[in-house]
Scaffold this active site. Structure first.
Site, PDB file in Angstrom:
ATOM      1  N   ASP A   1      28.847 -42.885  -6.342  1.00  0.00           N
ATOM      2  CA  ASP A   1      28.563 -44.326  -6.376  1.00  0.00           C
ATOM      3  C   ASP A   1      28.227 -44.797  -7.791  1.00  0.00           C
ATOM      4  O   ASP A   1      27.681 -44.031  -8.588  1.00  0.00           O
ATOM      5  CB  ASP A   1      27.391 -44.610  -5.429  1.00  0.00           C
ATOM      6  CG  ASP A   1      27.277 -46.085  -5.113  1.00  0.00           C
ATOM      7  OD1 ASP A   1      28.233 -46.831  -5.376  1.00  0.00           O
ATOM      8  OD2 ASP A   1      26.216 -46.488  -4.602  1.00  0.00           O
ATOM      9  N   GLY A   2      28.536 -46.056  -8.044  1.00  0.00           N
ATOM     10  CA  GLY A   2      28.133 -46.672  -9.314  1.00  0.00           C
ATOM     11  C   GLY A   2      29.285 -46.887 -10.285  1.00  0.00           C
ATOM     12  O   GLY A   2      29.067 -47.311 -11.431  1.00  0.00           O
TER      13      GLY A   2
ATOM     14  N   GLY B   1      31.669 -49.160 -10.186  1.00  0.00           N
ATOM     15  CA  GLY B   1      31.846 -50.589 -10.476  1.00  0.00           C
ATOM     16  C   GLY B   1      30.859 -51.062 -11.536  1.00  0.00           C
ATOM     17  O   GLY B   1      31.228 -51.722 -12.508  1.00  0.00           O
TER      18      GLY B   1
ATOM     19  N   TRP C   1      29.235 -49.247 -13.678  1.00  0.00           N
ATOM     20  CA  TRP C   1      29.531 -48.557 -14.954  1.00  0.00           C
ATOM     21  C   TRP C   1      30.575 -49.358 -15.724  1.00  0.00           C
ATOM     22  O   TRP C   1      30.459 -49.576 -16.930  1.00  0.00           O
ATOM     23  CB  TRP C   1      30.043 -47.152 -14.645  1.00  0.00           C
ATOM     24  CG  TRP C   1      30.307 -46.294 -15.842  1.00  0.00           C
ATOM     25  CD1 TRP C   1      29.432 -45.440 -16.443  1.00  0.00           C
ATOM     26  CD2 TRP C   1      31.538 -46.209 -16.584  1.00  0.00           C
ATOM     27  NE1 TRP C   1      30.036 -44.815 -17.509  1.00  0.00           N
ATOM     28  CE2 TRP C   1      31.335 -45.279 -17.620  1.00  0.00           C
ATOM     29  CE3 TRP C   1      32.787 -46.824 -16.475  1.00  0.00           C
ATOM     30  CZ2 TRP C   1      32.324 -44.943 -18.541  1.00  0.00           C
ATOM     31  CZ3 TRP C   1      33.778 -46.498 -17.383  1.00  0.00           C
ATOM     32  CH2 TRP C   1      33.541 -45.564 -18.405  1.00  0.00           C
TER      33      TRP C   1
ATOM     34  N   ARG D   1      36.729 -53.014 -12.546  1.00  0.00           N
ATOM     35  CA  ARG D   1      36.108 -52.004 -11.685  1.00  0.00           C
ATOM     36  C   ARG D   1      36.973 -50.730 -11.595  1.00  0.00           C
ATOM     37  O   ARG D   1      36.463 -49.615 -11.524  1.00  0.00           O
ATOM     38  CB  ARG D   1      35.902 -52.576 -10.277  1.00  0.00           C
ATOM     39  CG  ARG D   1      34.881 -53.698 -10.216  1.00  0.00           C
ATOM     40  CD  ARG D   1      34.792 -54.256  -8.805  1.00  0.00           C
ATOM     41  NE  ARG D   1      34.464 -53.212  -7.851  1.00  0.00           N
ATOM     42  CZ  ARG D   1      33.250 -52.739  -7.624  1.00  0.00           C
ATOM     43  NH1 ARG D   1      32.214 -53.251  -8.273  1.00  0.00           N
ATOM     44  NH2 ARG D   1      33.039 -51.793  -6.745  1.00  0.00           N
TER      45      ARG D   1
ATOM     46  N   HIS E   1      36.428 -46.418 -11.572  1.00  0.00           N
ATOM     47  CA  HIS E   1      36.933 -45.404 -10.636  1.00  0.00           C
ATOM     48  C   HIS E   1      37.707 -44.315 -11.391  1.00  0.00           C
ATOM     49  O   HIS E   1      37.639 -43.142 -11.052  1.00  0.00           O
ATOM     50  CB  HIS E   1      37.828 -46.051  -9.578  1.00  0.00           C
ATOM     51  CG  HIS E   1      37.097 -47.025  -8.697  1.00  0.00           C
ATOM     52  ND1 HIS E   1      35.846 -46.768  -8.188  1.00  0.00           N
ATOM     53  CD2 HIS E   1      37.437 -48.267  -8.239  1.00  0.00           C
ATOM     54  CE1 HIS E   1      35.445 -47.795  -7.460  1.00  0.00           C
ATOM     55  NE2 HIS E   1      36.393 -48.720  -7.485  1.00  0.00           N
TER      56      HIS E   1
ATOM     57  N   GLU F   1      35.330 -48.443   5.343  1.00  0.00           N
ATOM     58  CA  GLU F   1      35.012 -49.853   5.035  1.00  0.00           C
ATOM     59  C   GLU F   1      35.561 -50.287   3.666  1.00  0.00           C
ATOM     60  O   GLU F   1      35.641 -51.491   3.384  1.00  0.00           O
ATOM     61  CB  GLU F   1      33.489 -50.079   5.034  1.00  0.00           C
ATOM     62  CG  GLU F   1      32.828 -49.995   6.399  1.00  0.00           C
ATOM     63  CD  GLU F   1      32.697 -48.559   6.907  1.00  0.00           C
ATOM     64  OE1 GLU F   1      32.485 -47.640   6.079  1.00  0.00           O
ATOM     65  OE2 GLU F   1      32.835 -48.344   8.126  1.00  0.00           O
ATOM     66  N   ASN F   2      35.932 -49.345   2.831  1.00  0.00           N
ATOM     67  CA  ASN F   2      36.373 -49.705   1.470  1.00  0.00           C
ATOM     68  C   ASN F   2      37.672 -50.506   1.439  1.00  0.00           C
ATOM     69  O   ASN F   2      37.997 -51.132   0.432  1.00  0.00           O
ATOM     70  CB  ASN F   2      36.541 -48.460   0.582  1.00  0.00           C
ATOM     71  CG  ASN F   2      35.227 -47.867   0.121  1.00  0.00           C
ATOM     72  OD1 ASN F   2      35.142 -46.691  -0.208  1.00  0.00           O
ATOM     73  ND2 ASN F   2      34.173 -48.680   0.085  1.00  0.00           N
ATOM     74  N   TRP F   3      38.404 -50.512   2.573  1.00  0.00           N
ATOM     75  CA  TRP F   3      39.641 -51.302   2.630  1.00  0.00           C
ATOM     76  C   TRP F   3      39.358 -52.788   2.477  1.00  0.00           C
ATOM     77  O   TRP F   3      40.242 -53.569   2.176  1.00  0.00           O
ATOM     78  CB  TRP F   3      40.373 -51.077   3.963  1.00  0.00           C
ATOM     79  CG  TRP F   3      40.782 -49.662   4.181  1.00  0.00           C
ATOM     80  CD1 TRP F   3      40.196 -48.760   5.016  1.00  0.00           C
ATOM     81  CD2 TRP F   3      41.875 -48.966   3.555  1.00  0.00           C
ATOM     82  NE1 TRP F   3      40.841 -47.548   4.951  1.00  0.00           N
ATOM     83  CE2 TRP F   3      41.878 -47.643   4.072  1.00  0.00           C
ATOM     84  CE3 TRP F   3      42.852 -49.323   2.617  1.00  0.00           C
ATOM     85  CZ2 TRP F   3      42.811 -46.698   3.669  1.00  0.00           C
ATOM     86  CZ3 TRP F   3      43.776 -48.371   2.231  1.00  0.00           C
ATOM     87  CH2 TRP F   3      43.749 -47.083   2.748  1.00  0.00           C
TER      88      TRP F   3
HETATM   89  C1  FPP Z   1      31.709 -46.345  -5.099  1.00  0.00           C
HETATM   90  O1  FPP Z   1      31.313 -46.997  -6.297  1.00  0.00           O
HETATM   91  C2  FPP Z   1      32.899 -45.573  -5.384  1.00  0.00           C
HETATM   92  C3  FPP Z   1      34.078 -45.683  -4.715  1.00  0.00           C
HETATM   93  C4  FPP Z   1      34.281 -46.607  -3.589  1.00  0.00           C
HETATM   94  C5  FPP Z   1      35.256 -44.867  -5.123  1.00  0.00           C
HETATM   95  C6  FPP Z   1      34.954 -43.437  -5.514  1.00  0.00           C
HETATM   96  C7  FPP Z   1      36.195 -42.808  -5.979  1.00  0.00           C
HETATM   97  C8  FPP Z   1      36.322 -42.058  -7.081  1.00  0.00           C
HETATM   98  C9  FPP Z   1      35.200 -41.715  -7.967  1.00  0.00           C
HETATM   99  C10 FPP Z   1      37.655 -41.498  -7.438  1.00  0.00           C
HETATM  100  C11 FPP Z   1      37.784 -40.126  -6.864  1.00  0.00           C
HETATM  101  C12 FPP Z   1      39.084 -39.569  -7.257  1.00  0.00           C
HETATM  102  C13 FPP Z   1      39.682 -38.535  -6.675  1.00  0.00           C
HETATM  103  C14 FPP Z   1      40.937 -38.070  -7.250  1.00  0.00           C
HETATM  104  C15 FPP Z   1      39.143 -37.818  -5.498  1.00  0.00           C
HETATM  105  P1  FPP Z   1      31.288 -48.575  -6.341  1.00  0.00           P
HETATM  106  O2  FPP Z   1      32.617 -49.053  -6.781  1.00  0.00           O
HETATM  107  O3  FPP Z   1      30.840 -49.118  -5.020  1.00  0.00           O
HETATM  108  O4  FPP Z   1      30.229 -48.821  -7.447  1.00  0.00           O
HETATM  109  P2  FPP Z   1      29.216 -50.058  -7.548  1.00  0.00           P
HETATM  110  O5  FPP Z   1      28.218 -49.861  -6.451  1.00  0.00           O
HETATM  111  O6  FPP Z   1      28.631 -49.891  -8.906  1.00  0.00           O
HETATM  112  O7  FPP Z   1      30.031 -51.313  -7.405  1.00  0.00           O
END
Ligand code: FPP
Length: 243
Positions: free
Chosen positions: A20-21, A23, A25, A33, A37, A67-69
């Protein structure tokens, strides 16, 4: 391999990582965003390799939830692209998995995944099935409740067809019908980025898991953070309901 690998008396067998984190970052750097990733995917590879070198046998990385969809289409597409890039043939990933004898396993709902991604997933699983030193689960389109629902459906079908009786439904049987069947439960679940929740991650498997939280954003997660987790784990007194 050239890294200095510390030794620990007690090692967790299985670590779960909620990545997590990404976005935040990216936002802190004025980036899209998806750039977070992308960096997060590099962190996944780095941390996976380091954990394997330390001697962790099972890892589960939460890469996307059911839910990420609901995220903006551009972000969902960027994530799919990242997964495909990681999986595609000829990628240095194959060498990485080979050196550490890592078996890749995808856990999550497969029905509504794009066909090309599904093919790559099946190929990566097939090709790495020969390894049993380290198992890396990638939770993709995953939800803990969906996983339990899936197991309930599978068991119900068996009861309906007479293969199983209701009396044969035990915790062990349910355990054998979840995606991580045959694997130990996560000993510790790690959530960076300052959030304190499980977010539908390993709902069944986490019954006795320890937790480890930190403010670090996933793209910044380091080998030192893994060392801190493992040092901390030495002091945890796991009783599993006993005294
Ligand atoms: C949550 O952070 C992260 C995700 C929904 C995606 C995680 C995916 C990866 C790190 C890529 C993995 C890659 C492979 C090849 C397995 P967020 O976007 O919700 O962060 P935020 O809370 O800061 O917005």
């Amino acid at each position: 391999m050239e890294k200095n690998i510390p030794k620990f008396d007690v090692l967790p067998q299985h670590i779960g990582f909620i990545m997590d984190g990404n976005g935040r970052w990216a936002k802190m750097r004025g980036l899209e965003r998806s750039a977070g990733h992308k960096e997060g995917a590099l962190t996944f590879r780095r941390i996976g390799e380091y954990c394997a070198d330390v001697g962790i046998k099972y890892m589960t990385f939460y890469a996307s939830s059911t839910e990420n969809w609901n995220r903006p289409k551009s972000e969902v597409l960027a994530l799919m692209k990242l997964f495909k890039e990681y999986l595609k043939e000829g990628d240095e990933r194959i060498a990485e998995n080979d050196i550490r004898q890592m078996r890749l396993k995808f856990i999550g709902e497969r029905d509504n995944l794009p066909k090309d991604l599904l093919k790559l997933i099946e190929k990566a699983e097939r090709e790495s099935a020969k390894y049993d030193k380290v198992t890396v689960n990638i939770a993709l389109n995953y939800g803990g409740r969906a996983e339990i629902t899936h197991a309930v459906k599978e068991i119900s079908k068996k009861v309906k067809s007479g293969v199983l009786s209701v009396d044969e439904i035990t915790e062990e049987l349910v355990n054998n019908h979840i995606y991580t069947a045959g694997q130990p439960d996560p000993d510790i679940i790690v959530r960076p980025s300052g959030e304190f929740r499980l977010s539908n991650f390993m709902t069944w498997q986490s019954a006795y898991s320890e937790f480890w939280f930190s403010d670090v954003l996933w793209p910044d997660f380091s080998e030192d953070d893994v060392n801190k987790i493992l040092e901390d784990y030495q002091k945890r007194n796991r009783r599993f309901g006993g005294v």
